[in-house]
Scaffold this active site. Structure first.
Site, PDB file in Angstrom:
ATOM      1  N   GLY A  85       0.905  -1.369   0.157  1.00  0.00           N
ATOM      2  CA  GLY A  85       0.119   0.057  -0.152  1.00  0.00           C
ATOM      3  C   GLY A  85       0.753   1.190  -0.181  1.00  0.00           C
ATOM      4  N   THR A  86       1.987   1.310   0.591  1.00  0.00           N
ATOM      5  CA  THR A  86       2.755   2.335   0.812  1.00  0.00           C
ATOM      6  C   THR A  86       3.252   2.597  -0.636  1.00  0.00           C
ATOM      7  OG1 THR A  86       3.613   2.085   3.087  1.00  0.00           O
ATOM      8  CG2 THR A  86       4.846   3.280   1.455  1.00  0.00           C
ATOM      9  N   ASN A 168      -6.507   4.390   9.719  1.00  0.00           N
ATOM     10  CA  ASN A 168      -6.118   3.409  10.143  1.00  0.00           C
ATOM     11  C   ASN A 168      -6.012   3.421  11.775  1.00  0.00           C
ATOM     12  OD1 ASN A 168      -4.217   5.320   9.296  1.00  0.00           O
ATOM     13  ND2 ASN A 168      -2.574   4.202  10.445  1.00  0.00           N
ATOM     14  N   GLN A 196      -7.150   0.239   4.779  1.00  0.00           N
ATOM     15  CA  GLN A 196      -7.867  -0.208   5.762  1.00  0.00           C
ATOM     16  C   GLN A 196      -9.254  -0.654   5.300  1.00  0.00           C
ATOM     17  OE1 GLN A 196      -7.014  -1.109   8.755  1.00  0.00           O
ATOM     18  NE2 GLN A 196      -4.994  -0.423   8.547  1.00  0.00           N
ATOM     19  N   GLY A 217      -2.386  -5.879   0.274  1.00  0.00           N
ATOM     20  CA  GLY A 217      -2.764  -7.277   0.479  1.00  0.00           C
ATOM     21  C   GLY A 217      -2.876  -7.944   1.870  1.00  0.00           C
ATOM     22  N   HIS A 218      -1.840  -7.519   2.573  1.00  0.00           N
ATOM     23  CA  HIS A 218      -1.915  -8.136   3.923  1.00  0.00           C
ATOM     24  C   HIS A 218      -2.764  -7.611   4.853  1.00  0.00           C
ATOM     25  CE1 HIS A 218       0.533  -5.228   6.590  1.00  0.00           C
ATOM     26  NE2 HIS A 218       0.522  -4.641   5.200  1.00  0.00           N
ATOM     27  N   THR A 254       9.868  -7.255 -12.507  1.00  0.00           N
ATOM     28  CA  THR A 254       9.016  -8.502 -12.724  1.00  0.00           C
ATOM     29  C   THR A 254       7.973  -8.707 -11.646  1.00  0.00           C
ATOM     30  OG1 THR A 254      10.897  -9.496 -13.731  1.00  0.00           O
ATOM     31  CG2 THR A 254       9.230 -10.802 -12.926  1.00  0.00           C
ATOM     32  N   CYS A 342       2.946   1.736  12.222  1.00  0.00           N
ATOM     33  CA  CYS A 342       4.313   2.268  11.813  1.00  0.00           C
ATOM     34  C   CYS A 342       4.466   3.408  13.000  1.00  0.00           C
ATOM     35  CB  CYS A 342       3.851   3.174  10.544  1.00  0.00           C
ATOM     36  SG  CYS A 342       3.504   2.238   9.162  1.00  0.00           S
TER      37      CYS A 342
END
Length: 400
Positions: A85-86, A168, A196, A217-218, A254, A342
């Site tokens: 996301g960052t 978040n 989020q 994704g996480h 890639t 963070c």
């Protein structure tokens, strides 16, 4: 104090760990892992090649792109796969800002006081090093942006608006569609950090009126290390990572095919489960919030009381320091956070809480509890038993 710690820590050895930090990261769903596995050793080709192994990877990559696009209600070619996301936030903000400046359109960006650091630090660097200017929209005591404030901040040289979808730290959901209508009236691209929101809210980019949307994704049971950026067709975007012509020339490198397959599978599962799982989580969340407010009357709910993520409960608790609170909860087998993953561990109060008008000393007592698929009613009862005991014990140790 030592006796109290011993009593609480005994829970770890006799019971399961209660994980209430799903806003920071989620475990990989077993179904997601199963979908990923063939692309580690069986179908391992580089999707940019032309042989049979490459074609298998390319097919999986494009199928995943179609699946994500279907959920977002966009064209597959508008999906860019990233590492997180960052990176998606960075690519959106820098890519649009530099392209606009290059075209002579301006160097002014609008954002809010409740953004993730992936947005605020990126815009700050653009201002400090590349001659951009920003207007930071204030938020109310719930962390909500007023669309009218966004409209008033627009200038003739405004080239981008970036407003988070759901915060978040406090879970507040922003009136994104209304902000998007204003942005469209003025012909300004709207980016949203939807990291989020991925597993819990509607992601249809047309209903949201957004031109760029970031996901990670996480946050919805896919692995760490893979993300998405939606870029609406026609939006000028200067690539920030150069090399080959991957991702339609917008992001060289890639593609991480196994992780992309996992992300697509996880996003579809999350959106399919959303109606029933949101209802379950909101019921548990409300019970948790009400129980904490009864047991700890001084605890102040942060974020909007109703327009908030269904799994998100956050507080500031007077008389305690967040790191000490988290340590004692950890000893009791409860994984929690004080806000953004963070920021956890920092000795400074959260910028988001300060922007909401919470005094600095009180903001140091922030607690975030975010539920997930593994959370049970029994888990909530355990937290309601343990948390007040920990808070009272810590409060008695604070210097007067």
């Amino acid at each position: 104090m030592e006796t109290g710690i011993a009593v609480l820590s005994s829970r770890v050895s006799v019971g399961r760990v209660i994980y209430l930090d799903h806003a920071a990261s989620t475990p990989v769903d077993a179904r997601v892992l199963e979908a990923m596995m063939p692309f580690f050793a069986e179908h391992y080709g580089n999707p940019s090649g032309i042989h049979v192994q490459a074609r298998a990877s390319a097919q999986a990559l494009e199928q995943s792109r179609r699946e994500v696009a279907e959920i977002l209600g966009c064209k597959p070619k508008e999906i860019v796969f990233t590492s997180c996301g960052t990176e998606s936030d960075n690519l959106a903000i820098r890519g649009v800002a530099f392209a606009a400046a290059q075209a002579g359109k301006g160097r002014h960006i609008i954002t809010s006081a409740c953004e993730h650091h992936a947005v605020t630090h990126t815009i700050a660097q653009l201002c400090e090093n590349f001659g951009f200017q920003q207007t930071v929209i204030p938020v109310d005591r719930w962390g909500m942006v007023d669309p009218a404030d966004v409209k008033r901040a627009i200038r003739s040289d405004t080239v981008l608006i970036s407003i988070i979808y759901a915060n978040n730290e406090v879970g507040t959901i922003q009136p994104l569609a209304a902000i998007g209508e204003i942005a469209r009236e003025h012909g300004i691209p709207l980016h949203t950090d939807a990291v989020q929101a991925g597993g819990y809210l509607d992601l249809n980019v047309d209903r949201l009126n957004v031109d760029l949307l970031s996901l990670s994704g996480h946050k919805f049971y896919a692995p760490k290390g893979v993300g998405v950026l939606f870029v609406r067709a026609g939006i000028a975007l200067l690539p920030q990572q150069t090399g080959g012509g991957h991702e339609g020339g917008r992001r060289a490198g890639t593609e991480n095919v196994p992780y992309i397959v996992g992300l697509a599978k996880a996003l579809k599962l999350a959106q399919d489960m959303r109606p029933t799982e949101n209802e379950r989580l909101a019921r548990l969340r409300d019970h948790l919030i009400q129980g904490i407010q009864v047991a700890l009357p001084d605890a102040q709910l942060t974020g909007h009381p109703t327009q908030r993520l269904p799994h998100h409960a956050s507080f500031v608790i007077p008389g305690v320091e967040a790191n000490a609170l988290l340590m004692h909860l950890d000893l009791a087998g409860i994984c929690a956070a004080s806000g953004s993953a963070c920021n956890t561990g920092a000795a400074e109060p959260s910028d988001v809480l300060l922007a909401m008008g919470i005094p600095p000393q009180l903001a140091l007592g922030a607690l975030r509890l975010t539920l997930g698929r593994s959370t049970t009613a029994e888990d909530i009862e355990t937290v309601l038993e343990v948390l007040p005991t920990v808070v009272r014990r810590l409060s008695t140790l604070q210097p007067r």
